[in-house]
Design a protein around this motif. Structure first.
Motif, PDB file in Angstrom:
ATOM      1  N   GLY A 111       0.794  -1.214   0.000  1.00 53.64           N
ATOM      2  CA  GLY A 111       0.000   0.000   0.000  1.00 53.64           C
ATOM      3  C   GLY A 111       0.828   1.266   0.000  1.00 53.64           C
ATOM      4  O   GLY A 111       0.284   2.358   0.036  1.00 53.64           O
ATOM      5  N   LEU A 112       2.150   1.152  -0.004  1.00 56.73           N
ATOM      6  CA  LEU A 112       3.002   2.340  -0.013  1.00 56.73           C
ATOM      7  C   LEU A 112       3.218   2.817  -1.446  1.00 56.73           C
ATOM      8  O   LEU A 112       3.299   2.023  -2.374  1.00 56.73           O
ATOM      9  N   VAL A 113       3.338   4.105  -1.599  1.00 58.37           N
ATOM     10  CA  VAL A 113       3.604   4.688  -2.908  1.00 58.37           C
ATOM     11  C   VAL A 113       5.103   4.896  -3.018  1.00 58.37           C
ATOM     12  O   VAL A 113       5.769   5.274  -2.049  1.00 58.37           O
ATOM     13  N   ALA A 114       5.658   4.634  -4.204  1.00 57.96           N
ATOM     14  CA  ALA A 114       7.093   4.795  -4.417  1.00 57.96           C
ATOM     15  C   ALA A 114       7.527   6.185  -3.973  1.00 57.96           C
ATOM     16  O   ALA A 114       6.906   7.182  -4.307  1.00 57.96           O
ATOM     17  N   GLY A 115       8.598   6.261  -3.187  1.00 59.52           N
ATOM     18  CA  GLY A 115       9.115   7.522  -2.681  1.00 59.52           C
ATOM     19  C   GLY A 115       8.564   7.900  -1.320  1.00 59.52           C
ATOM     20  O   GLY A 115       8.955   8.911  -0.751  1.00 59.52           O
ATOM     21  N   SER A 116       7.647   7.127  -0.765  1.00 60.95           N
ATOM     22  CA  SER A 116       7.084   7.444   0.553  1.00 60.95           C
ATOM     23  C   SER A 116       7.942   6.816   1.645  1.00 60.95           C
ATOM     24  O   SER A 116       8.762   5.944   1.392  1.00 60.95           O
ATOM     25  N   GLU A 117       7.724   7.271   2.887  1.00 58.92           N
ATOM     26  CA  GLU A 117       8.504   6.750   4.009  1.00 58.92           C
ATOM     27  C   GLU A 117       8.192   5.283   4.238  1.00 58.92           C
ATOM     28  O   GLU A 117       7.055   4.852   4.145  1.00 58.92           O
ATOM     29  N   ASP A 118       9.246   4.555   4.520  1.00 57.89           N
ATOM     30  CA  ASP A 118       9.152   3.113   4.738  1.00 57.89           C
ATOM     31  C   ASP A 118      10.231   2.770   5.749  1.00 57.89           C
ATOM     32  O   ASP A 118      11.406   2.842   5.447  1.00 57.89           O
ATOM     33  N   SER A 119       9.838   2.421   6.957  1.00 53.71           N
ATOM     34  CA  SER A 119      10.851   2.213   7.987  1.00 53.71           C
ATOM     35  C   SER A 119      11.208   0.735   8.143  1.00 53.71           C
ATOM     36  O   SER A 119      10.408  -0.144   7.855  1.00 53.71           O
ATOM     37  N   LEU A 120      12.438   0.514   8.582  1.00 51.87           N
ATOM     38  CA  LEU A 120      12.932  -0.828   8.883  1.00 51.87           C
ATOM     39  C   LEU A 120      13.242  -0.899  10.371  1.00 51.87           C
ATOM     40  O   LEU A 120      13.918  -0.016  10.912  1.00 51.87           O
ATOM     41  N   LEU A 121      12.763  -1.936  11.025  1.00 50.03           N
ATOM     42  CA  LEU A 121      13.087  -2.157  12.428  1.00 50.03           C
ATOM     43  C   LEU A 121      14.388  -2.939  12.504  1.00 50.03           C
ATOM     44  O   LEU A 121      14.619  -3.862  11.728  1.00 50.03           O
ATOM     45  N   VAL A 122      15.244  -2.580  13.463  1.00 50.64           N
ATOM     46  CA  VAL A 122      16.563  -3.187  13.605  1.00 50.64           C
ATOM     47  C   VAL A 122      16.501  -4.317  14.622  1.00 50.64           C
ATOM     48  O   VAL A 122      15.904  -4.187  15.684  1.00 50.64           O
ATOM     49  N   SER A 123      17.132  -5.433  14.290  1.00 53.40           N
ATOM     50  CA  SER A 123      17.217  -6.588  15.188  1.00 53.40           C
ATOM     51  C   SER A 123      18.486  -6.520  16.007  1.00 53.40           C
ATOM     52  O   SER A 123      19.495  -5.986  15.544  1.00 53.40           O
ATOM     53  N   PRO A 124      18.468  -7.078  17.214  1.00 50.50           N
ATOM     54  CA  PRO A 124      19.710  -7.148  17.990  1.00 50.50           C
ATOM     55  C   PRO A 124      20.707  -8.092  17.309  1.00 50.50           C
ATOM     56  O   PRO A 124      20.313  -9.039  16.637  1.00 50.50           O
ATOM     57  N   GLN A 125      21.989  -7.797  17.503  1.00 46.53           N
ATOM     58  CA  GLN A 125      23.042  -8.593  16.878  1.00 46.53           C
ATOM     59  C   GLN A 125      22.964 -10.048  17.314  1.00 46.53           C
ATOM     60  O   GLN A 125      22.663 -10.342  18.463  1.00 46.53           O
ATOM     61  N   VAL A 126      23.216 -10.950  16.388  1.00 43.20           N
ATOM     62  CA  VAL A 126      23.265 -12.378  16.674  1.00 43.20           C
ATOM     63  C   VAL A 126      24.632 -12.919  16.273  1.00 43.20           C
ATOM     64  O   VAL A 126      25.371 -12.275  15.529  1.00 43.20           O
ATOM     65  N   ALA A 127      24.963 -14.102  16.749  1.00 47.17           N
ATOM     66  CA  ALA A 127      26.269 -14.699  16.465  1.00 47.17           C
ATOM     67  C   ALA A 127      26.439 -14.969  14.972  1.00 47.17           C
ATOM     68  O   ALA A 127      27.501 -14.715  14.412  1.00 47.17           O
ATOM     69  N   ASN A 128      25.408 -15.470  14.310  1.00 56.16           N
ATOM     70  CA  ASN A 128      25.495 -15.767  12.887  1.00 56.16           C
ATOM     71  C   ASN A 128      24.339 -15.077  12.160  1.00 56.16           C
ATOM     72  O   ASN A 128      23.236 -15.619  12.094  1.00 56.16           O
ATOM     73  N   PRO A 129      24.573 -13.890  11.596  1.00 50.55           N
ATOM     74  CA  PRO A 129      23.478 -13.153  10.958  1.00 50.55           C
ATOM     75  C   PRO A 129      22.926 -13.823   9.700  1.00 50.55           C
ATOM     76  O   PRO A 129      21.816 -13.533   9.288  1.00 50.55           O
ATOM     77  N   GLU A 130      23.682 -14.729   9.102  1.00 51.18           N
ATOM     78  CA  GLU A 130      23.165 -15.421   7.917  1.00 51.18           C
ATOM     79  C   GLU A 130      22.085 -16.426   8.287  1.00 51.18           C
ATOM     80  O   GLU A 130      21.246 -16.760   7.471  1.00 51.18           O
ATOM     81  N   VAL A 131      22.110 -16.899   9.529  1.00 47.62           N
ATOM     82  CA  VAL A 131      21.092 -17.826  10.019  1.00 47.62           C
ATOM     83  C   VAL A 131      20.067 -17.075  10.856  1.00 47.62           C
ATOM     84  O   VAL A 131      18.870 -17.296  10.762  1.00 47.62           O
ATOM     85  N   GLY A 132      20.542 -16.135  11.681  1.00 44.71           N
ATOM     86  CA  GLY A 132      19.664 -15.358  12.533  1.00 44.71           C
ATOM     87  C   GLY A 132      19.220 -16.122  13.770  1.00 44.71           C
ATOM     88  O   GLY A 132      19.687 -17.222  14.048  1.00 44.71           O
ATOM     89  N   ASP A 133      18.308 -15.506  14.506  1.00 44.18           N
ATOM     90  CA  ASP A 133      17.754 -16.099  15.713  1.00 44.18           C
ATOM     91  C   ASP A 133      16.262 -15.795  15.723  1.00 44.18           C
ATOM     92  O   ASP A 133      15.859 -14.638  15.865  1.00 44.18           O
ATOM     93  N   SER A 134      15.451 -16.810  15.566  1.00 44.01           N
ATOM     94  CA  SER A 134      14.007 -16.599  15.474  1.00 44.01           C
ATOM     95  C   SER A 134      13.419 -15.993  16.746  1.00 44.01           C
ATOM     96  O   SER A 134      12.333 -15.419  16.720  1.00 44.01           O
ATOM     97  N   ASN A 135      14.139 -16.088  17.871  1.00 43.04           N
ATOM     98  CA  ASN A 135      13.640 -15.509  19.125  1.00 43.04           C
ATOM     99  C   ASN A 135      13.843 -13.998  19.192  1.00 43.04           C
ATOM    100  O   ASN A 135      13.095 -13.315  19.881  1.00 43.04           O
ATOM    101  N   THR A 136      14.862 -13.483  18.517  1.00 41.45           N
ATOM    102  CA  THR A 136      15.165 -12.055  18.638  1.00 41.45           C
ATOM    103  C   THR A 136      15.062 -11.286  17.318  1.00 41.45           C
ATOM    104  O   THR A 136      14.989 -10.065  17.332  1.00 41.45           O
TER     105      THR A 136
END
Length: 185
Positions: free
Chosen positions: A84-109
């Motif tokens: 529903g966003l129009v190109a050029g409109s604000e779109d925010s990204l939430l930051v995750s806490p650092q994990v040991a292996n970012p390629e796998v991630g941590d489903s809890n955090t």
């Protein structure tokens, strides 16, 4: 003069049957190749779209003011019409806490930023949309003891699942970048 039992003017039923099965087998092989080619092409479209969007987000993160990378909610601009966003409109990204292996991630955090991209421009048909999941890590890696000034490790992991008609498999990729604080003049 003896007349042969087989006429020279036509085909026998056996010859027609063999020719039909040869034509059928060849046609099925060609059709199968066309279907597989279409599936691979459509899969490439989904992959290239996801990769382009992820690279767009990463480029924006690298270009923004350094101090904004320390926020838990980073404002970017969307470059495609999605969710529903129009190109050029604000779109925010939430930051995750650092994990040991970012390629796998941590489903809890991990905080998953979901985007639904209508690739085929069919607003009423969501089954062909690209469901893109983005996980962003932006961590301070400054280390004055080793002469490393203000800098951040920016990692963007993105994943998507192809529609079942294209294979239904899930793909995940990770982009890495380092951003240092550079004075603005």
């Amino acid at each position: 003069m003896k007349k042969s039992l087989r006429s020279k003017e036509g085909f026998t039923l056996l010859e027609i049957t063999v020719a039909f099965f040869l034509l059928l087998t060849t046609s099925l092989g060609v059709l199968s190749g066309i279907v597989q080619s279409r599936r691979l092409t459509e899969g490439s479209i989904y992959h290239n779209t996801a990769t382009t969007i992820a690279h767009g987000y990463l480029q924006q993160l690298m270009d923004m003011q350094y101090d904004k990378l320390s926020l838990n909610n980073i404002d970017t601009l969307t470059d495609v019409e999605s969710s529903g966003l129009v190109a050029g409109s604000e779109d925010s990204l939430l930051v995750s806490p650092q994990v040991a292996n970012p390629e796998v991630g941590d489903s809890n955090t991990d905080v998953v930023n979901q985007r639904q991209i209508d690739i085929h421009n069919t607003p009423d048909e969501v089954s062909d949309d690209l469901n893109l999941n983005l996980v962003l890590y932006a961590n301070d890696i400054s280390d004055p003891s080793n002469s490393v000034g203000s800098s951040r490790n920016v990692i963007l992991r993105y994943s998507y699942t192809l529609p079942s008609r294209v294979g239904g498999r899930t793909a995940s990729h990770t982009l890495f970048a380092i951003r240092s604080e550079v004075p603005n003049f």
